[in-house]
Design a protein around this motif. Structure first.
Motif, short mmCIF file in Angstrom:
data_model
loop_
_atom_site.label_atom_id
_atom_site.label_comp_id
_atom_site.label_asym_id
_atom_site.label_seq_id
_atom_site.Cartn_x
_atom_site.Cartn_y
_atom_site.Cartn_z
N PHE A 39 0.84 -2.86 -0.26
CA PHE A 39 1.44 -1.57 0.08
C PHE A 39 1.85 -0.82 -1.19
O PHE A 39 1.61 0.38 -1.30
CB PHE A 39 2.67 -1.79 0.97
N ARG A 40 2.44 -1.52 -2.15
CA ARG A 40 2.85 -0.88 -3.40
C ARG A 40 1.64 -0.36 -4.17
O ARG A 40 1.68 0.73 -4.75
CB ARG A 40 3.63 -1.87 -4.27
N LYS A 41 0.56 -1.13 -4.19
CA LYS A 41 -0.66 -0.71 -4.88
C LYS A 41 -1.22 0.57 -4.25
O LYS A 41 -1.60 1.50 -4.95
CB LYS A 41 -1.70 -1.83 -4.81
N TRP A 42 -1.25 0.62 -2.91
CA TRP A 42 -1.73 1.82 -2.22
C TRP A 42 -0.81 3.00 -2.52
O TRP A 42 -1.28 4.10 -2.79
CB TRP A 42 -1.80 1.56 -0.72
N TRP A 43 0.50 2.78 -2.50
CA TRP A 43 1.46 3.85 -2.72
C TRP A 43 1.29 4.48 -4.11
O TRP A 43 1.38 5.69 -4.27
CB TRP A 43 2.88 3.30 -2.55
N ALA A 52 7.71 10.08 7.20
CA ALA A 52 6.99 10.55 6.01
C ALA A 52 5.95 9.53 5.57
O ALA A 52 4.85 9.90 5.13
CB ALA A 52 7.98 10.82 4.88
N LEU A 53 6.27 8.25 5.69
CA LEU A 53 5.31 7.22 5.30
C LEU A 53 4.13 7.18 6.26
O LEU A 53 2.98 7.02 5.84
CB LEU A 53 6.01 5.85 5.25
N GLY A 93 -8.02 2.77 1.61
CA GLY A 93 -7.29 1.74 0.91
C GLY A 93 -5.90 1.47 1.47
O GLY A 93 -5.13 0.74 0.87
N ALA A 94 -5.58 2.10 2.60
CA ALA A 94 -4.26 1.90 3.20
C ALA A 94 -4.11 0.44 3.65
O ALA A 94 -5.07 -0.17 4.13
CB ALA A 94 -4.07 2.83 4.39
N GLU A 134 12.11 1.19 0.50
CA GLU A 134 11.80 0.86 -0.89
C GLU A 134 11.24 2.08 -1.62
O GLU A 134 11.54 2.31 -2.80
CB GLU A 134 10.81 -0.29 -0.96
N PHE A 135 10.40 2.86 -0.93
CA PHE A 135 9.79 4.04 -1.56
C PHE A 135 10.69 5.27 -1.51
O PHE A 135 10.37 6.31 -2.08
CB PHE A 135 8.45 4.37 -0.89
N GLY A 136 11.82 5.17 -0.81
CA GLY A 136 12.76 6.28 -0.73
C GLY A 136 12.33 7.40 0.19
O GLY A 136 12.67 8.56 -0.05
#
Length: 78
Positions: free
Chosen positions: A68-72, A32-33, A43-44, A25-27
């Protein structure tokens, strides 16, 4: 006796995503993630569910996609 797990009426749960689904989703790649999680642990997101297979010795981990999206979005980009 057969055990059948039932969800109580009225309880709704958000769908969870696997680590590789979040990376896609993050490409980015899973590696890398993982590195971003190591560099920015504050906050992970924590796994919501982890399953370890006794037959294949594999492991699957599911995360709350919104957390996860909020942390990203919160981690700095270079």
């Amino acid at each position: 006796m057969k055990f059948i797990a039932k969800k109580p009426d009225g309880i709704k749960r958000k769908p969870l995503r696997t680590f590789s689904e979040m990376a896609a989703e993050f490409g980015v790649t899973s590696g890398a993630l993982v590195r971003q999680l190591q560099l920015h642990p504050d906050g992970a997101p924590k796994p919501q569910l982890t399953h370890r297979s006794s037959e294949t010795r594999g492991r699957a981990t599911w995360y709350d996609a919104d957390a996860f999206r909020k942390w990203w979005k919160s981690i700095p980009r270079g």
